[in-house]
Design a protein around this motif. Structure first.
Motif, PDB file in Angstrom:
ATOM      1  N   LYS A  91      45.469  45.842  44.723  1.00 61.15           N
ATOM      2  CA  LYS A  91      44.254  46.662  44.738  1.00 61.15           C
ATOM      3  C   LYS A  91      43.334  46.383  43.559  1.00 61.15           C
ATOM      4  O   LYS A  91      42.105  46.431  43.683  1.00 61.15           O
ATOM      5  CB  LYS A  91      44.625  48.154  44.760  1.00 61.15           C
ATOM      6  N   SER A  92      43.915  46.115  42.395  1.00 62.08           N
ATOM      7  CA  SER A  92      43.088  45.918  41.205  1.00 62.08           C
ATOM      8  C   SER A  92      42.243  44.644  41.285  1.00 62.08           C
ATOM      9  O   SER A  92      41.317  44.463  40.500  1.00 62.08           O
ATOM     10  CB  SER A  92      43.960  45.891  39.946  1.00 62.08           C
ATOM     11  N   LEU A  93      42.553  43.756  42.245  1.00 61.96           N
ATOM     12  CA  LEU A  93      41.780  42.522  42.416  1.00 61.96           C
ATOM     13  C   LEU A  93      40.632  42.692  43.404  1.00 61.96           C
ATOM     14  O   LEU A  93      39.758  41.822  43.501  1.00 61.96           O
ATOM     15  CB  LEU A  93      42.690  41.386  42.909  1.00 61.96           C
ATOM     16  N   GLU A  94      40.643  43.785  44.133  1.00 70.33           N
ATOM     17  CA  GLU A  94      39.653  43.965  45.191  1.00 70.33           C
ATOM     18  C   GLU A  94      38.244  44.149  44.632  1.00 70.33           C
ATOM     19  O   GLU A  94      38.045  44.771  43.596  1.00 70.33           O
ATOM     20  CB  GLU A  94      40.030  45.173  46.057  1.00 70.33           C
ATOM     21  N   GLY A  95      37.276  43.570  45.350  1.00 74.05           N
ATOM     22  CA  GLY A  95      35.876  43.724  44.984  1.00 74.05           C
ATOM     23  C   GLY A  95      35.450  42.965  43.750  1.00 74.05           C
ATOM     24  O   GLY A  95      34.385  43.240  43.183  1.00 74.05           O
ATOM     25  N   ARG A  96      36.251  41.994  43.327  1.00 73.84           N
ATOM     26  CA  ARG A  96      35.956  41.218  42.123  1.00 73.84           C
ATOM     27  C   ARG A  96      35.745  39.753  42.491  1.00 73.84           C
ATOM     28  O   ARG A  96      36.198  39.282  43.531  1.00 73.84           O
ATOM     29  CB  ARG A  96      37.112  41.328  41.121  1.00 73.84           C
ATOM     30  N   GLU A  97      35.052  39.031  41.617  1.00 74.59           N
ATOM     31  CA  GLU A  97      34.827  37.595  41.822  1.00 74.59           C
ATOM     32  C   GLU A  97      35.119  36.841  40.529  1.00 74.59           C
ATOM     33  O   GLU A  97      34.864  37.346  39.434  1.00 74.59           O
ATOM     34  CB  GLU A  97      33.383  37.327  42.259  1.00 74.59           C
ATOM     35  N   TRP A  98      35.681  35.632  40.690  1.00 76.81           N
ATOM     36  CA  TRP A  98      35.961  34.754  39.560  1.00 76.81           C
ATOM     37  C   TRP A  98      35.583  33.325  39.934  1.00 76.81           C
ATOM     38  O   TRP A  98      35.521  32.971  41.127  1.00 76.81           O
ATOM     39  CB  TRP A  98      37.447  34.796  39.191  1.00 76.81           C
ATOM     40  N   ASP A  99      35.372  32.508  38.926  1.00 72.21           N
ATOM     41  CA  ASP A  99      35.076  31.095  39.185  1.00 72.21           C
ATOM     42  C   ASP A  99      36.330  30.337  39.596  1.00 72.21           C
ATOM     43  O   ASP A  99      36.283  29.426  40.419  1.00 72.21           O
ATOM     44  CB  ASP A  99      34.465  30.444  37.936  1.00 72.21           C
ATOM     45  N   VAL A 100      37.455  30.715  38.998  1.00 74.75           N
ATOM     46  CA  VAL A 100      38.703  30.000  39.292  1.00 74.75           C
ATOM     47  C   VAL A 100      39.879  30.965  39.192  1.00 74.75           C
ATOM     48  O   VAL A 100      39.863  31.898  38.382  1.00 74.75           O
ATOM     49  CB  VAL A 100      38.906  28.811  38.317  1.00 74.75           C
ATOM     50  N   CYS A 101      40.872  30.742  40.037  1.00 75.58           N
ATOM     51  CA  CYS A 101      42.134  31.469  39.969  1.00 75.58           C
ATOM     52  C   CYS A 101      43.248  30.467  39.691  1.00 75.58           C
ATOM     53  O   CYS A 101      43.389  29.468  40.404  1.00 75.58           O
ATOM     54  CB  CYS A 101      42.411  32.197  41.286  1.00 75.58           C
ATOM     55  N   ILE A 102      44.032  30.729  38.651  1.00 74.48           N
ATOM     56  CA  ILE A 102      45.196  29.904  38.328  1.00 74.48           C
ATOM     57  C   ILE A 102      46.429  30.706  38.707  1.00 74.48           C
ATOM     58  O   ILE A 102      46.693  31.766  38.138  1.00 74.48           O
ATOM     59  CB  ILE A 102      45.223  29.530  36.832  1.00 74.48           C
ATOM     60  N   ASP A 103      47.178  30.201  39.672  1.00 75.21           N
ATOM     61  CA  ASP A 103      48.351  30.904  40.197  1.00 75.21           C
ATOM     62  C   ASP A 103      49.608  30.283  39.605  1.00 75.21           C
ATOM     63  O   ASP A 103      50.082  29.242  40.056  1.00 75.21           O
ATOM     64  CB  ASP A 103      48.364  30.814  41.722  1.00 75.21           C
ATOM     65  N   ASN A 104      50.169  30.936  38.580  1.00 76.27           N
ATOM     66  CA  ASN A 104      51.335  30.393  37.873  1.00 76.27           C
ATOM     67  C   ASN A 104      52.683  30.716  38.504  1.00 76.27           C
ATOM     68  O   ASN A 104      53.529  29.827  38.631  1.00 76.27           O
ATOM     69  CB  ASN A 104      51.361  30.892  36.425  1.00 76.27           C
ATOM     70  N   PRO A 105      52.967  31.981  38.877  1.00 75.52           N
ATOM     71  CA  PRO A 105      54.361  32.338  39.155  1.00 75.52           C
ATOM     72  C   PRO A 105      54.807  32.230  40.605  1.00 75.52           C
ATOM     73  O   PRO A 105      55.976  32.473  40.892  1.00 75.52           O
ATOM     74  CB  PRO A 105      54.403  33.809  38.712  1.00 75.52           C
ATOM     75  N   THR A 106      53.905  31.873  41.534  1.00 76.43           N
ATOM     76  CA  THR A 106      54.249  31.954  42.951  1.00 76.43           C
ATOM     77  C   THR A 106      55.381  31.018  43.352  1.00 76.43           C
ATOM     78  O   THR A 106      55.312  29.806  43.136  1.00 76.43           O
ATOM     79  CB  THR A 106      53.024  31.666  43.834  1.00 76.43           C
ATOM     80  N   THR A 107      56.407  31.602  43.953  1.00 78.65           N
ATOM     81  CA  THR A 107      57.488  30.853  44.588  1.00 78.65           C
ATOM     82  C   THR A 107      57.531  31.164  46.075  1.00 78.65           C
ATOM     83  O   THR A 107      57.966  30.336  46.873  1.00 78.65           O
ATOM     84  CB  THR A 107      58.843  31.221  43.951  1.00 78.65           C
ATOM     85  N   LEU A 108      57.061  32.352  46.438  1.00 78.32           N
ATOM     86  CA  LEU A 108      57.152  32.820  47.811  1.00 78.32           C
ATOM     87  C   LEU A 108      55.822  32.655  48.535  1.00 78.32           C
ATOM     88  O   LEU A 108      54.774  33.091  48.043  1.00 78.32           O
ATOM     89  CB  LEU A 108      57.564  34.294  47.820  1.00 78.32           C
ATOM     90  N   PRO A 109      55.829  32.054  49.717  1.00 78.73           N
ATOM     91  CA  PRO A 109      54.579  31.783  50.441  1.00 78.73           C
ATOM     92  C   PRO A 109      53.741  33.018  50.733  1.00 78.73           C
ATOM     93  O   PRO A 109      52.512  32.941  50.738  1.00 78.73           O
ATOM     94  CB  PRO A 109      55.064  31.127  51.733  1.00 78.73           C
ATOM     95  N   PHE A 110      54.383  34.176  50.952  1.00 79.08           N
ATOM     96  CA  PHE A 110      53.579  35.352  51.273  1.00 79.08           C
ATOM     97  C   PHE A 110      52.742  35.812  50.087  1.00 79.08           C
ATOM     98  O   PHE A 110      51.734  36.505  50.253  1.00 79.08           O
ATOM     99  CB  PHE A 110      54.446  36.487  51.849  1.00 79.08           C
ATOM    100  N   TRP A 111      53.137  35.409  48.883  1.00 79.98           N
ATOM    101  CA  TRP A 111      52.311  35.721  47.720  1.00 79.98           C
ATOM    102  C   TRP A 111      50.948  35.021  47.830  1.00 79.98           C
ATOM    103  O   TRP A 111      49.920  35.602  47.506  1.00 79.98           O
ATOM    104  CB  TRP A 111      53.010  35.294  46.436  1.00 79.98           C
ATOM    105  N   VAL A 112      50.950  33.762  48.264  1.00 83.56           N
ATOM    106  CA  VAL A 112      49.694  33.032  48.434  1.00 83.56           C
ATOM    107  C   VAL A 112      48.879  33.649  49.571  1.00 83.56           C
ATOM    108  O   VAL A 112      47.674  33.874  49.448  1.00 83.56           O
ATOM    109  CB  VAL A 112      49.959  31.539  48.730  1.00 83.56           C
TER     110      VAL A 112
END
Length: 379
Positions: A91-112
């Motif tokens: 929820k805390s990510l909703e309604g926000r915009e960024w130039d880039v997202c760096i996804d470090n910890p993902t191991t599980l596909p549903f996270w992506v």
């Protein structure tokens, strides 16, 4: 001419630090990058803090998203958003915009998949940190075009941390699925996939690299004079300092470089013997190495990677594991600190940990087991 171990020992800490900074200085001398709004999923693990600090030093605006369980002292303003990807709380990510997202910890596909539900169309560039373990085979040297491991379960989106803990073989498979999901959700032109090899340096809690620093330094004389070393010294090794990896990731974000890259090192092939010489130069130490043949290690049930960390036999089905091509990463600007600098810095960090933690290494041979192994080999 390449520097020898004796040369490294003569350099001293000051000169080595200057040598380590040469790559960083080159990047600092570049034209100041355009200020980016960077979202880092994670940010408080192993490479995340290095990414945050480097991004701040480059003038970027940084937001991190995690469960808030680890706190860091940042050298500048960092926005911290709380949530839990295991439960789908984004929820805390909703309604926000960024130039880039760096996804470090993902191991599980549903996270992506779930991150894309919130971030798709809200970030211009998605950087996914994968692993060198995604490859189906390691029997020959290969580049990023080699086949990745096929998922053999029923539904990759249903896999959880619990199922992964029960079957470590799923790790590479699920990372491969996660890579594909990232490209599908964010589009290949806007997606960067980085496949690091063994990540080492200050902050590494696995002790796979740290074992050799402690073993060669032999604090308190916990081990004997002879050091059990794997194979004959000619097997290759690959690894990357977490700081070099993190800084490169940020520069890739600045340049919006898309594609897939093996994020390993060093820049030139390194043997196990050269690796231990470099570690010894950074500790510093003058160890007496006893090389033990691979078949004998197998017969004694001494396992590569865990009992003999970093090392993997350079023959047979693992011949290509430490021979992955890093040509694409080098072209894309990945640079490296000298191994003695990484070794010295890591040992200094390790010595700041509580005494009971230092006494219980999480990888490598215990002093008792090494003594028995050496006795059996000499017999």
């Amino acid at each position: 001419m390449a520097a020898t171990r004796r040369d490294h020992l003569k350099l001293g800490a000051g000169a080595l630090a200057a040598l380590a900074m040469s790559g960083a200085a080159a990047h600092a001398a570049e034209r100041k990058p355009r200020k980016l709004r960077i979202l880092i999923l994670g940010g408080t693990g192993f490479i995340g803090p290095h990414e945050v600090r480097y991004a701040l030093s480059r003038g970027h605006e940084v937001t991190i998203f995690n469960r808030g369980r680890q706190k860091e002292d940042w050298p500048g303003p960092v926005e911290e958003l709380l949530g839990d990807r295991n439960t789908g709380d984004l929820k805390s990510l909703e309604g926000r915009e960024w130039d880039v997202c760096i996804d470090n910890p993902t191991t599980l596909p549903f996270w992506v998949r779930d991150a894309a539900k919130v971030l798709k169309g809200k970030v211009k560039h998605y950087v996914f940190i994968s692993t060198i373990s995604v490859y189906e085979k390691n029997d020959i040297p290969a580049d990023e075009t080699a086949a990745v491991a096929a998922y053999k379960g029923a539904d990759p989106m249903a896999e959880t941390a619990q199922t992964l803990a029960k079957d470590a073989g799923l790790y590479g498979q699920l990372k491969a699925v996660s890579e594909a999901e990232a490209r599908r959700q964010f589009g290949e032109p806007a997606t960067t996939v980085i496949r690091p090899g063994l990540i080492v340096g200050p902050g590494d809690e696995t002790d796979r690299f740290t074992y050799w620093l402690v073993r060669l330094a032999n604090p308190g004389g916990r081990w004997g004079a002879d050091v059990a070393a794997p194979g004959d010294g000619t097997d290759p090794v690959q690894f990357v300092d977490a700081r070099d990896l993190a800084e490169w990731v940020v520069r890739m974000a600045e340049q919006r470089t898309a594609g897939t890259f093996n994020g390993a090192g060093p820049a030139r092939p390194m043997t196990t013997k050269a690796f231990l010489d470099g570690v010894a130069a950074g500790v510093p130490a003058t160890p007496k190495l006893t090389w033990i043949a691979t078949p004998f290690l197998r017969a004694q049930k001494v396992n590569a990677w865990s009992d003999m960390p970093v090392w993997i036999p350079g023959q047979g089905e693992t011949m290509g594991f430490h021979r992955r091509s890093i040509a694409a990463a080098l072209r894309a600007g990945l640079t490296y600190r000298p191994l003695p600098v990484t070794a010295g810095d890591t040992l200094a960090w390790f010595k700041t940990l509580p005494a009971d933690r230092q006494a219980k290494l999480r990888s490598g041979l215990t002093p008792e087991r090494e003594t028995a192994l050496l006795a059996a080999w000499k017999a």
